[in-house]
Each structure stands twice: as C-alpha cells, then as structure tokens.
Design an enzyme around this catalytic site. Structure first.
Site, mmCIF file in Angstrom:
data_model
loop_
_atom_site.group_PDB
_atom_site.id
_atom_site.type_symbol
_atom_site.label_atom_id
_atom_site.label_comp_id
_atom_site.label_asym_id
_atom_site.label_seq_id
_atom_site.Cartn_x
_atom_site.Cartn_y
_atom_site.Cartn_z
ATOM 1 N N LYS A 1 -0.195 7.447 -3.764
ATOM 2 C CA LYS A 1 -0.825 6.908 -4.966
ATOM 3 C C LYS A 1 -0.280 5.569 -5.410
ATOM 4 O O LYS A 1 0.928 5.385 -5.501
ATOM 5 C CB LYS A 1 -0.645 7.896 -6.114
ATOM 6 C CG LYS A 1 -1.529 9.108 -6.017
ATOM 7 C CD LYS A 1 -1.050 10.119 -7.016
ATOM 8 C CE LYS A 1 -2.144 10.578 -7.946
ATOM 9 N NZ LYS A 1 -1.589 11.381 -9.033
ATOM 10 N N GLY B 1 12.338 10.735 -6.805
ATOM 11 C CA GLY B 1 11.973 10.143 -8.088
ATOM 12 C C GLY B 1 13.052 9.242 -8.666
ATOM 13 O O GLY B 1 12.761 8.182 -9.225
ATOM 14 N N ARG C 1 21.222 18.390 0.814
ATOM 15 C CA ARG C 1 21.731 18.093 -0.529
ATOM 16 C C ARG C 1 23.046 18.815 -0.820
ATOM 17 O O ARG C 1 23.893 18.300 -1.541
ATOM 18 C CB ARG C 1 20.688 18.453 -1.582
ATOM 19 C CG ARG C 1 19.587 17.420 -1.621
ATOM 20 C CD ARG C 1 18.622 17.659 -2.736
ATOM 21 N NE ARG C 1 17.846 16.439 -2.959
ATOM 22 C CZ ARG C 1 16.850 16.341 -3.815
ATOM 23 N NH1 ARG C 1 16.504 17.368 -4.541
ATOM 24 N NH2 ARG C 1 16.211 15.207 -3.950
ATOM 25 N N GLY D 1 10.973 10.787 -1.550
ATOM 26 C CA GLY D 1 11.217 12.119 -1.007
ATOM 27 C C GLY D 1 10.544 12.345 0.343
ATOM 28 O O GLY D 1 11.177 12.773 1.310
HETATM 29 P P1 ADP Z 1 7.339 9.310 -1.100
HETATM 30 O O1 ADP Z 1 7.606 10.756 -1.459
HETATM 31 O O2 ADP Z 1 8.144 8.851 0.056
HETATM 32 O O3 ADP Z 1 7.431 8.410 -2.303
HETATM 33 P P2 ADP Z 1 4.497 9.721 -1.360
HETATM 34 O O4 ADP Z 1 4.764 10.990 -2.082
HETATM 35 O O5 ADP Z 1 3.919 8.597 -2.127
HETATM 36 O O6 ADP Z 1 5.812 9.220 -0.593
HETATM 37 O O7 ADP Z 1 3.476 9.987 -0.166
HETATM 38 C C1 ADP Z 1 3.747 10.805 0.918
HETATM 39 C C2 ADP Z 1 2.508 11.487 1.422
HETATM 40 O O8 ADP Z 1 1.474 10.559 1.669
HETATM 41 C C3 ADP Z 1 2.763 12.188 2.732
HETATM 42 O O9 ADP Z 1 2.749 13.572 2.521
HETATM 43 C C4 ADP Z 1 1.606 11.735 3.634
HETATM 44 O O10 ADP Z 1 0.983 12.794 4.331
HETATM 45 C C5 ADP Z 1 0.650 11.112 2.659
HETATM 46 N N1 ADP Z 1 -0.191 10.089 3.292
HETATM 47 C C6 ADP Z 1 0.205 8.956 3.886
HETATM 48 N N2 ADP Z 1 -0.844 8.295 4.408
HETATM 49 C C7 ADP Z 1 -1.936 9.041 4.142
HETATM 50 C C8 ADP Z 1 -3.337 8.904 4.442
HETATM 51 N N3 ADP Z 1 -3.798 7.849 5.108
HETATM 52 N N4 ADP Z 1 -4.170 9.878 4.012
HETATM 53 C C9 ADP Z 1 -3.693 10.951 3.330
HETATM 54 N N5 ADP Z 1 -2.392 11.132 3.015
HETATM 55 C C10 ADP Z 1 -1.526 10.191 3.431
HETATM 56 MG MG MG Z 2 6.421 12.234 -2.475
#
Ligand code: ADP
Ligand code: MG
Length: 391
Positions: free
Chosen positions: A200, A372, A34, A349
């Site tokens: 989520k 975000g 960053r 992220g």
């Molecule tokens: P981003 O930050 O890219 O938007 P998220 O915060 O929604 O993504 O999710 C990322 C997290 O989801 C990662 O830390 C990963 O370990 C977790 N994750 C992905 N698949 C699974 C799974 N099957 N079970 C538990 N955690 C998971």
């Molecule tokens: Mg995330």
C-alpha cells in the site's frame, strides 16, 4: 540516550521490556529470531548479577480464546533452553502470585511474566498505557530497560508507562538497531537509492516523503507501483489501486520525474491459483490481468539504476515472493546487491521475511527486526518508546 551500561545492575530488580511477539503456528514458535536477538541483553544482565523481570506482549488479546493462543508459555520454554540460569514463568500479569515470584527472585535469575496484553481484556489497559497499571508494574522493579525494538512505535503501559516511572535506558538490541539505521542514513555516500514495494502507498506516504528528499533515485515495484502507474493512465490490478492516493502519486511523479523509476513490465496471471503466467509490457496489460511480479525489463532497468549505488534502502518486496512463481523480481534485486557488495539496509516485516525465505540471511549490511517501528523511524519522526528514555 541512557543505555543499560549506564547502570550498576548488581542485585537490582531490572524490568526488561523485550519483543517476544514471535510468530506461532499450531501452538509452536515458528521463528525464534526475536528471542535470540534478545539474548545479548539478557545475558549481560545475568552476568552482572541483576534480578531480571521480563515483560512482553504477544499478538492481540481481545477474548479469552486469544489468551490461550497468545500465551508466552512457549517462549518461557525456549528461554529455559537458551539461558544458563533459573527461569521462572508467572501466569499472572498482576497480583499476589506475581509479587511472590518477584520477591523470591535471586541474582542472575529470570522471571518471564505472561503476555502483557492479557491486561487488554480489562479496558485495554496495556495498549492504552493505563497509568495505574504502569505504576503497579513499575513498583516491581528498580530500573527499566527497553530492548523491545519492534514495539518502540507503540505507547503501551509496559514500554512507555513503566519507563516514565523508573530510572531507565535502552538495551543492546535497540541500541544496535538505532545505530545501524542512523549511521546508514547519515552517511553521505551517494548515489543513495531507495527501493519501495509491497502493498500500500497509503501505509508508506510519510516514509516516501522523508526519503525522497534524501535519495538520488526511488525505484517503485510491488503492488505499490499500481497506484502510480494508474495515475499515469495505465491499466493495472484495480484491487491494489488506492484511488484516494491518485493525486498524491501524480504530484510526486511530476515533482520528482527524474528521480522516480516505475516498472516497464510485469508477470501477469488470472489468479494466484493459476500456475501459468505471461510477461507483459505495461502498455499491454488489460483490466483483468493480475500483475504479481516485476518482469525482466523492469529487473534490468532497476539494476541499471543500482549500477553505481553506494547505499540502498529497501522497504517492501517487488512481488508476491511468498509464491515461487513470483519471487524472481525480489530475488534478482537482492542477488545484484549482494554480488556487487552494495551497502543495503532492509526494513519492513515482510521484507525481512523475504530476505530469509529467499536465502539472503546475513548477506546485507542490516536487516531490521522491527516492521512498523522501523517504518516509523524512517518517517523521520521520533518513536514513543524512545521519547521517554532518560537523556
Ligand atoms: P513490508 O512488511 O516489508 O513493509 P508490505 O507489508 O508493504 O511490506 O508488503 C508485503 C506484501 O506485499 C507481501 O506479502 C507481498 O506478497 C505483497 N505484494 C508485493 N507485490 C505484490 C503484487 N504485485 N501483488 C500483490 N501483492 C504484492
Ligand atoms: Mg507488512
């Protein structure tokens, strides 16, 4: 939208909002992406003889202890190393000492002000966009430039309040991010495939609602797929099933049954500490199985659906990529996309860190630096930090 280039900055005090919200481990910066991403704008201001006052937050500041662990001092040291000019650091976010630094600042010099969220100790003044604080900071400068892409979805005194009170514009980093995302979304090349994963459903409903209308296929992996699968009657790791989203998932699956593709199999184990796993078809998964990554049938299914894709947008990893045992799903998809030169935009992220961790830096069309902010931008609604920029 006005940009930094619309102003003659020579001799002007430019308040530059950067996103120096960098990850810190044991008091040291663990990833300076960053900071490096901000250099283009800072160097432009130096080259054009501005007096540069930088504001940024770092982490959350609720207690005195948070102040210590979230100081921008390490960022100051890094800037000194990276910039070819005098760099100063004000330990105070307001007050006479800060004002002295500002009035002594010469052309081409940089003043980094301590973490703006130090002001949160007092009634969350920064995070609640207190207008008295905004006025105070605005009085320190002549022009405001927002280059804090990762903070655009927040309404803080240092990025929205100050902006409202000064002639303003966006910096190069913000401009590039927005151009990349806009031109990707507005390009009418199809098939356009969206891949969603991560944790989520509830965090991403608005993103799904916006993108489902635009895409030809939506592939869902990660723990996010569990709520969708559960709504179809499959047994999955209940820890990640969001019962309050079951109706949403059911409706979406009915409405877009030809568009949405769900996993066929997973790598399952008993816990992340257990170093063994089995690959099971979704019908055979039992109540105590924890599915940590998509299985090989799913990888093939997803590849089939990416086969002739012209554009792919990814948000959220396919599995627990942080663990070597469960990185394969995410990695195989990235490999397929790069091998086939498919135009890919990655946002989120954790998704961005998965790109680096799995060795795909600079391999995609664009990896957004803001988590975000990018998600909210993808929701299709405006961002608070952009709404106040002069047109
Ligand atoms: P981003 O930050 O890219 O938007 P998220 O915060 O929604 O993504 O999710 C990322 C997290 O989801 C990662 O830390 C990963 O370990 C977790 N994750 C992905 N698949 C699974 C799974 N099957 N079970 C538990 N955690 C998971
Ligand atoms: Mg995330």
């Amino acid at each position: 939208m006005k940009t930094i280039k619309d102003y003659d900055v020579k001799g002007k005090k430019v308040i530059l909002r950067c996103d120096f919200n960098v990850p810190m481990i044991d008091g040291k910066i663990s990833d300076d992406t960053r900071i490096k991403a901000s250099l283009k704008t800072i160097n432009y201001l130096i080259d054009n003889d501005a007096k540069i006052i930088i504001l940024s937050h770092l982490g959350k500041v609720k207690t005195k202890q948070d102040k210590k662990s979230n100081s921008l001092y390490q960022v100051y040291l890094k800037l000194k190393e990276l910039l070819n000019t005098n760099v100063y650091f004000s330990k105070n976010t307001t007050g006479i000492k800060l004002e002295e630094y500002v009035s002594n600042l010469k052309e081409k010099e940089v003043l980094l002000v301590e973490n703006t969220r130090y002001e949160d100790i007092d009634d969350k003044k920064e995070s609640q966009c207190d207008m008295k604080l905004s006025k105070y900071w605005a009085r320190l400068g002549d022009i405001f430039i927002n280059d804090a892409y990762g903070t655009l979805h927040r309404k803080h005194a240092s990025n929205v309040g100050v902006c409202m009170l000064l002639p303003n514009g966006i910096g190069f980093l913000v401009e590039e991010e927005l151009n990349k995302i806009d031109s990707f979304l507005n390009e009418n090349t199809n098939p356009f495939v969206v891949i969603m994963g991560g944790k989520k459903v509830s965090d991403k409903i608005k993103v799904i609602d916006n993108l489902i209308l635009k895409c030809d296929k939506l592939l869902i992996g990660g723990a996010m797929s569990f709520t969708f699968l559960y709504s179809k009657g499959f047994k999955v790791n209940k820890e990640y099933v969001e019962l309050e989203q079951l109706d949403y998932c059911k409706n979406l699956l009915t409405k877009y049954k030809d568009k949405i593709i769900l996993p066929l199999d997973f790598k399952v184990s008993t816990s992340l500490e257990d170093t063994t796993y089995l690959t099971k078809d979704i019908e055979n998964i039992e109540i105590n199985d924890k599915a940590y990554d998509i299985g090989s049938k799913t990888i093939d299914l997803f590849k089939d659906n990416l086969n002739n894709a012209k554009r792919v947008l990814i948000n959220g990893p396919m599995g627990v990529f942080e663990n070597k045992l469960y990185e394969e799903g995410t990695k195989e998809i990235y490999q397929y996309l790069t091998d086939n030169n498919i135009k890919t935009l990655i946002g989120g992220g954790d998704s961005a860190s998965s790109v680096n961790k799995l060795g795909f830096e600079n391999k995609f069309y664009h990896v957004s630096t803001g988590g975000g902010a990018t998600l909210e931008y993808l929701e299709g609604k405006g961002l608070p930090g952009l709404r106040v920029i002069n047109r």
